[in-house]
Enzyme design. Structure first.
Site, PDB file in Angstrom:
ATOM      1  N   LYS A  77     -44.379  -1.193  -7.509  1.00 47.10           N
ATOM      2  CA  LYS A  77     -44.266  -0.131  -8.501  1.00 47.10           C
ATOM      3  C   LYS A  77     -45.374   0.900  -8.307  1.00 47.10           C
ATOM      4  CE  LYS A  77     -43.599  -1.936 -12.599  1.00 47.10           C
ATOM      5  NZ  LYS A  77     -42.180  -1.972 -12.999  1.00 47.10           N
TER       6      LYS A  77
ATOM      7  N   CYS B 206     -19.488 -23.107  20.087  1.00 47.82           N
ATOM      8  CA  CYS B 206     -18.175 -23.075  19.445  1.00 47.82           C
ATOM      9  C   CYS B 206     -18.158 -23.877  18.160  1.00 47.82           C
ATOM     10  CB  CYS B 206     -17.093 -23.556  20.403  1.00 47.82           C
ATOM     11  SG  CYS B 206     -17.285 -25.278  20.880  1.00 47.82           S
TER      12      CYS B 206
ATOM     13  N   ARG C 208     -48.392  -2.242 -17.163  1.00 47.83           N
ATOM     14  CA  ARG C 208     -47.338  -3.035 -16.502  1.00 47.83           C
ATOM     15  C   ARG C 208     -47.935  -3.794 -15.324  1.00 47.83           C
ATOM     16  NH1 ARG C 208     -44.317   1.954 -17.248  1.00 47.83           N
ATOM     17  NH2 ARG C 208     -42.342   1.547 -18.286  1.00 47.83           N
TER      18      ARG C 208
ATOM     19  N   HIS D 273     -11.640 -31.032   7.162  1.00 49.85           N
ATOM     20  CA  HIS D 273     -10.454 -30.442   7.776  1.00 49.85           C
ATOM     21  C   HIS D 273      -9.980 -29.214   6.999  1.00 49.85           C
ATOM     22  CE1 HIS D 273      -5.999 -30.207   8.414  1.00 49.85           C
ATOM     23  NE2 HIS D 273      -6.385 -30.337   9.673  1.00 49.85           N
TER      24      HIS D 273
ATOM     25  N   MET E  77     -46.129 -10.782 -16.271  1.00 49.52           N
ATOM     26  CA  MET E  77     -46.252 -10.218 -17.606  1.00 49.52           C
ATOM     27  C   MET E  77     -45.295  -9.065 -17.845  1.00 49.52           C
ATOM     28  SD  MET E  77     -49.482  -8.717 -19.703  1.00 49.52           S
ATOM     29  CE  MET E  77     -48.981  -7.009 -19.591  1.00 49.52           C
TER      30      MET E  77
ATOM     31  N   TYR F 191     -22.607 -16.196  24.627  1.00 51.85           N
ATOM     32  CA  TYR F 191     -21.689 -15.741  23.574  1.00 51.85           C
ATOM     33  C   TYR F 191     -21.694 -16.745  22.433  1.00 51.85           C
ATOM     34  CZ  TYR F 191     -18.565 -19.369  25.212  1.00 51.85           C
ATOM     35  OH  TYR F 191     -18.057 -20.583  25.538  1.00 51.85           O
TER      36      TYR F 191
END
Lengths: 935, 935
Positions: free
Chosen positions: B22, B890, B92, B458, B103, B910
């Site tokens: 902030k 795979c 804050r 499955h 807080m 891959y």
């Protein structure tokens, strides 16, 4: 020009690679001054050159052979092919490693019609000469010229038939002569040429045949299988013939320099006067024992004794000799290291070390684990076993799951076995498979026979632990439990019928076989060898033992602690106890569905409050949950069940700590899946279906259905990879705490009695450090509580079993919460190979081993490349973050010598095995140290 | 002296670690020239010093704060505590990472009785002032002084009750004043001192409270769980108050710089005149939409637009702002990156890249796989779902096994589902678990609900493959198949009752919920992003597909080949085929006990004859065995059964090769245990027991008993670790050959038609190189035979799945017989962890993940440390002996972004995943490349 031919004496025993085993030893003995009939050896590298030259004699070979023949002639005063003074020789193959398929010996080379006639004159023994001639033609035709042996034998058979006689020796001399003539015709017909009467041609052909025999398919196949290189080649030995059948001052014999049966020092063997070697074997007359020769021919005996000592001193091992006496002159034809029994091997090695012939380490390296094993287990008397075999009483051969041998009455039920065993009967327990439920019957049985299961099945593991014989996975037998019988090969055996099992071979026999029972305490040489082993080895040797009795036995065998004490057996009922342990653990399981979640949540909140002591919301939830739990009848039953078991576990541990006074004891927390304590699913399905169908006993049906529901809810497709080990400890609240309390209460009680207790608590089946950490926190808490209560301060360790690949791979993490690791290589092998030991052996594993698809059964012999690699990674990573880490192995491999060697190499601290394997492990550990010691 | 306090403008957005999120953004906006109410930030390191000083202000802090207050007073012309020109501030907390427990804001600091009275004069709004005062006392008492909030609220409630009103805003001003007075008394009683009227004391206490909130238990617990270091600390922001409720030229609003719902460019948000921020949320009046502001207040709109553009250009992302207008002057109170929907995220990223605001790679990194996933699957309309929830129609939450959402009628049987599905009904298939037998019913169903099974069951795997929603392991529902119903929470649902399943959340509802169905081809921005991903990524992306339809779908999603084509489904019957595939495979299995041993022996002899072509004895045995086999009816049936399946397999492969024209296709040989083709054991036990009991149908009994015997003989305790994969190929003669023939006949046939086929045959479950070698030899032989027969020469590869730890560990050996590796990480995870995926998820795995005993479910997210380590070892060793080795994955992990990142790191070629995961994989692969690219 490379030297291709070595006269006997030109080589040494170290030149086996060049001269073959036989040739090297003949040279060595010649050099030793022993009387060896002269001869020479063609080198193995010549064999290679022969193939390089496409089956022709390489340049210079023949000339070198001729030179050496000439030298032989000069030495012997005989001449090859000369009828007056004929030189006869033998031709033998001789590779550096003996292997099947190599060319048989051709004897009597140099014989032809003329030489034969002359020899008859000199020996006066026509039968001998023409028999030798007949054999030469047959051998030559068969072995050298590749003709069909049968055709030659047919001639001989026809002659015997014509005379109406059966034995070869009954055939008349005329018959022998007709045989020779007939065989020459066969030779011409089959080989396509006359039998070569030129002895040089005979010699040349025989040498070529020796070389060619290197490449016959049987030899090639054998080499492929054994990994022997094709270019090793065979040597070829040509040696002057001597004859032991040239009168009563001639003879042939065999001799061991010590007794191959019991190892006693002194000549052992037989001698037959006026006979050739093969006559000794054929047993046509009774030979004289060499021991008796001492009185009858003290000089000859002294000469043999002298040779024996010379050879033993030289070879530093017991020798097996062949000798021939030709007209009073003693010739040595062969020497080699003598085969011997286990007992003999041990005695000879220890004696030789004590005599100073070899050092102690050499003695240890002479022994095999098999030698030791044989001396520890009962064995069938070989003659008695042969007799059973020839009676047709060998019923089947199963897996040799645990060594030893026993006869007893077949009993098909554990309780019945207990009953009859206690009446003093010898019992063999026969079961489809055994389970922890059968243990009462197994205790009293002499041996086990199971239809299913492999070398690591329950029966096999228990049997090895107790040193009892077990034949497992005898799939050919069909057990019918309904009528207590089994059937095999059409024969049915019922309760009480006698059978015999040989756990070393897997054989199962009908009837009784005589058994010899050894006693290790009387085996003084073995004890001596093992003491030497203890001085050498670096690896510690502990035992796997679950009760005080096994612990004491293991100590007697030399165990240096307990590497694995399994606690799951302690949940089964034991004699003389009023409270049923089993009933209580079953209650715990049946209540766990209702009781466990709230108790887990409570434990979780308690943990979190330790991190955040002030957290109001956690405190509030905890308080209300505790109220819920305390009011819940399921929780009450669950807790009471656990509490009821504690005192019995404590009692068990006390006994074990007492037996192991002064030595470390690793106790493993409960490991198997909980459903093993409940009845099998399929049994319950069958029972409930039946009860539902008959409608008889609705009350029982309801009760069984309730259990079936629990069993179904706990059902796992792959229990091996399921809710067990530390996972059970993490899911069943209070279980770990109860066991830890029992261990530490027992340890404190014993410590107060002055016993030196060294508890190490082992958490099974860790896959992630977090699991271990969570369990370890419980252990620490309970241990501290108990020690504070008892006012005792103990040294203890907490560690984990390494049996899941992931634990090994992340050992650097796991070691942070471990004082010790212990490899559970049974499970580690299962998971590393993806092979279930319970199923695979009969289904494909042994078949794969047979077919060479796997080099060995990895459950018997540790797989160095795969499982071993994981162990190596684990040891390195574990010690990286925890250099003090104690690392051992408690899987079945801990008792296997090949596996122990690996444990030595990767630097484990100890191996742990069943009590009966301890002597083997001590030896194997010492051998590993000697073998791998840096120079 | 270290600087502890930064005025807004002294920091930058990069200083989050020091100023908190902030504070850094407030500084940044100040520097950008935006109108931010002035203020200052105390640094996070001061928070640490505060704890070092045991909760005291560290040296110099207060002095620095006072200096900055003075600067504020100068800047604003207001003075803290001065009733005439009162400066009010907010306090804050603001940590670098937002976290729970920190807080809350304290507003209106600086108020006391005098100031309040003065403010009433200035604003003319007594209600506003006393309400603010009330809130200050409450917040201060609760948040700063740790008094019980309830006590303050009770005073307020009592005042409302006295006036008989309900809402806060209905309370009279007098009531508010009484509340303030009463709360001051409460403050004194609870806190033990008067409410501090000195604004400096208020400030000091509030700052200390912000720091103390860093260490409250909730925050500590959160940090532990998330691994956030304790010394990160929080900053503290003190900012001048501005008020949007100072008349009709004042107001408060929130604004997104683009539409967070669909990503369209343009201001999106709301503004309420004469109101404070909380009034906007409370909805007391209808706010004006910013889009409409364009017409009504074009100047204000232009100012907002200008700010939006400034912030977007500066932050290069869509911003979420809070602003207040005080007497016509626009203040920005906060900016942060705006939350957005998946659709919006994709559009904004792609648009910003096209606008040149960010580059394409940054755009890709802005997307999450979850964004992509949402756009690919149907989803329930949130409002409709909320309505169902509030109706009490949420029945249970199971495992979120496959994303997407669907409503349909519950059907409990696959055949019935097929029937009703084909009639056009929406069907949800409800089963205890699904098996390959249910596939016909699954095809027509909209979604699946299973009682058992986990994320890799499955049902789950099939569902993800087909992009259908699946809720698995909904253990709370009790299915009764007898009467086709399930019961949950006391409600029973029968066949035909409507239910709804949300596979993304695991929720199961009663009734119908409105569903939105996306269409990927219309998602142009997504397509654009994925094309960019394709240009970046190094990893290839293939698909797991078992039939032509899936293959085509996967191609549409961008698959570059098939990484896994499972052949086992091809053994089940398919519509319109006259011959039963299943019946044939069952016949093969039933005959195998009798037929396989002789056929194996024949194959073995044939192999050995290749090594030793001339071996007579082998030839003789072979010939006689062939005769035996040819005459054996079991062998005949066995062979015929295999032959019958071949043409169907070939047909299946032809379709797949055609669909994948020009791309590689990896076909895996049959993998699961054969007993999966037979009826379940427990079903057979129940049936035979029943038939035996009733004695009704003896013929059927015999038939079932015969099957039961086979099932029993094939029974495995742990089928996962049993006779499957290449082990089946090695034990069932001819099976591998049949499959290989089907593959190569199909490939040759298609090649002849001009299709570019690239077959890669994969051997599953290798544990030892020898197994692979033996299978590979068969493949080579059959492939060559078929290509010769067809006159076609194909490029092909043979390789193996790496799914057993041992194969990974010995990859250097295994690679010698492999052209490619494909990681089967489902099984590899099972064995590396020793966890059975079929069992564990419901039994303990998810519980462990919940409890932090496992960091994640390793079947969803690849375990980098353990399984990943094995993969790394495997890749390195494999490429060591075979540098050309193609390596992919795979397993299910091939579609999981966290796992894909690891695949990228270890250098796989891959990943392969189910068709619906392909877009995610393309994105994840690109993100991995960007993240790990070397600078």
């Amino acid at each position: 020009m490379v030297k291709r031919v070595y006269a006997f004496g030109e080589g040494t025993k170290e030149m086996k690679a060049l001269l073959g085993g036989k040739g090297a030893n003949l040279s060595e003995m010649t050099n030793l001054g022993l009387r060896v009939p002269p001869g020479f050896t063609i080198t193995t590298s010549t064999c290679n050159d022969f193939f390089q030259a496409k089956g022709e004699f390489p340049d210079g070979l023949w000339e070198e052979v001729l030179e050496h023949v000439k030298a032989l002639e000069e030495k012997t005063g005989k001449i090859l092919g000369d009828p007056e003074k004929p030189l006869l020789v033998s031709v033998r193959s001789g590779a550096p490693i003996s292997m099947p398929g190599m060319m048989d010996t051709v004897l009597n080379l140099g014989l032809d019609d003329e030489v034969a006639a002359s020899l008859v004159e000199q020996t006066g023994d026509e039968r001998f000469v023409y028999d030798a001639y007949r054999r030469l033609i047959t051998m030559f035709g068969d072995v050298v010229m590749y003709a069909e042996r049968e055709k030659f034998d047919e001639v001989h058979e026809a002659e015997k038939e014509r005379e109406g006689v059966k034995g070869d020796t009954e055939l008349s001399v005329e018959g022998l002569k007709r045989t020779v003539a007939g065989q020459k015709k066969v030779f011409k017909k089959e080989v396509g040429r006359e039998f070569p009467t030129d002895p040089y041609e005979q010699l040349k052909l025989a040498i070529a045949a020796v070389f060619n025999s290197w490449n016959i398919p049987r030899a090639v196949t054998y080499r492929r299988a054994e990994g022997i290189p094709d270019d090793m080649g065979t040597a070829c030995n040509i040696q002057t013939m001597v004859f032991g059948n040239m009168g009563w001052n001639s003879g042939s014999g065999v001799m061991f320099t010590r007794d191959p049966a019991d190892g006693e020092k002194g000549l052992f063997g037989e001698l037959l006067f006026n006979a050739q070697g093969e006559d000794v074997v054929a047993g046509i007359r009774t030979p004289i024992k060499l021991a008796d020769l001492h009185k009858e021919q003290p000089e000859l005996y002294a000469e043999l004794e002298d040779i024996a000592e010379k050879l033993e001193t030289h070879y530093t091992d017991m020798q097996d000799l062949e000798f021939t006496i030709e007209k009073g002159v003693l010739y040595i034809l062969q020497t080699r290291t003598g085969k011997r029994t286990a007992r003999s091997a041990i005695k000879i090695a220890v004696d030789m070390a004590n005599e100073g012939l070899i050092d102690r380490e050499t003695a240890l390296m002479r022994l095999t684990p098999g030698n030791v094993d044989q001396l520890l287990h009962p064995q069938f008397d070989p003659a008695s076993k042969d007799a059973a075999r020839s009676r047709g009483d060998l019923l089947t051969v199963g897996l040799n799951a645990s060594p030893g041998a026993a006869s007893g009455v077949a009993i098909f039920d554990a309780d019945r076995a207990e009953e009859r065993g206690k009446e003093g009967e010898s019992v063999i327990l026969v079961r489809p498979e055994t389970t922890p439920d059968d243990v009462n019957g197994m205790i009293v049985s002499r041996g086990f026979l199971t239809q299913h299961g492999g070398g690591t099945s329950h029966a096999a593991v228990v049997a090895r632990g107790w040193g009892k014989p077990c034949v497992a996975g005898a799939e050919e037998i069909r057990i019918n439990l309904q009528d207590s019988s089994f059937t095999v090969k059409g024969r049915t055996f019922r309760e009480g019928d006698w059978i015999s099992v040989d756990g070393a071979t897997g054989e199962v026999f009908a009837g009784v076989i005589e058994t010899k029972v050894p006693n290790i305490e009387e085996e003084l040489e073995l004890q001596q060898a093992l003491q030497w082993a203890d001085q050498v080895r670096r690896l510690g040797v502990r035992t796997n033992a679950d009760n005080p009795e096994d612990s004491r036995r293991a100590r007697m065998f030399g165990a240096e602690g307990i590497g694995l004490c399994r606690t799951e057996h302690m949940f089964f009922d034991q004699e003389g106890e009023e409270i049923s342990r089993r009933e209580n653990i079953v209650t715990m399981i049946l209540q766990s569905d209702a009781a466990a979640p709230v108790l887990r949540r409570i434990a979780d909140l308690e943990n979190r409050l330790e991190d955040s002591p002030g957290d109001e919301s956690l405190l509030t939830e905890l308080e209300s949950l505790r109220k819920v739990a305390d009011a819940d009848p399921a929780v009450k039953k669950y807790r009471e069940a656990l509490d009821a078991i504690l005192p019995f576990q404590r009692k068990d541990f006390e006994g074990i700590f007492e037996a192991m006074d002064g030595l470390p004891v690793i106790v493993r927390l409960i490991d198997p899946p909980m459903h093993e304590f409940l009845p099998p699913r399929e049994e319950l399905i069958e029972e409930t279906t039946r009860l539902r169908c008959t409608g008889e006993d609705t009350e029982k049906l309801e009760e069984r259905e309730a259990i079936l529901r629990v069993v179904e809810s706990m059902w796992e497709t792959n229990p091996m990879l399921g809710l067990r080990g530390c996972r059970a400890g993490l899911m069943y609240p209070g279980l770990t705490e109860m066991q830890t309390r029992a261990i530490f209460e027992a340890a404190c009680n014993m410590a107060k009695k002055g016993i030196d207790v060294q508890p190490e608590v082992m958490i099974p089946l860790t896959s992630h450090i977090n699991e271990l950490q969570a369990e370890r926190e419980k252990l620490e808490r309970v241990a501290k509580d108990v020690m504070a209560e008892k006012g005792v301060n103990l040294h203890y360790m907490f560690g984990t079993m390494i049996e899941i690949p992931r634990a090994a791979l992340t050992a650097d993490e796991v070691a942070k919460a471990s004082d010790f690791f212990s490899f559970g290589t049974n499970d580690l092998t299962q998971m590393t190979f993806g092979i279930s030991r319970d199923d695979a052996e009969g289904k494909f594993l042994l078949n794969f081993v047979d077919r060479g698809l796997l080099p060995a059964n990895p459950f018997q012999q540790l797989d160095w490349d795969g499982v071993g690699q994981l162990m190596d990674i684990c040891v390195k990573k574990g010690r990286e973050t925890n250099p003090e880490l104690e690392i051992g192995i408690c899987g079945e491999h801990g008792g296997d010598p090949h596996s122990i060697e690996f444990c030595h190499i990767v630097g484990l601290d100890y191996v742990s095995c069943s009590p009966y394997r301890i002597p083997i492990a001590r030896l194997a550990a010492a051998q590993s140290e000697i073998k791998h010691r840096e120079a």
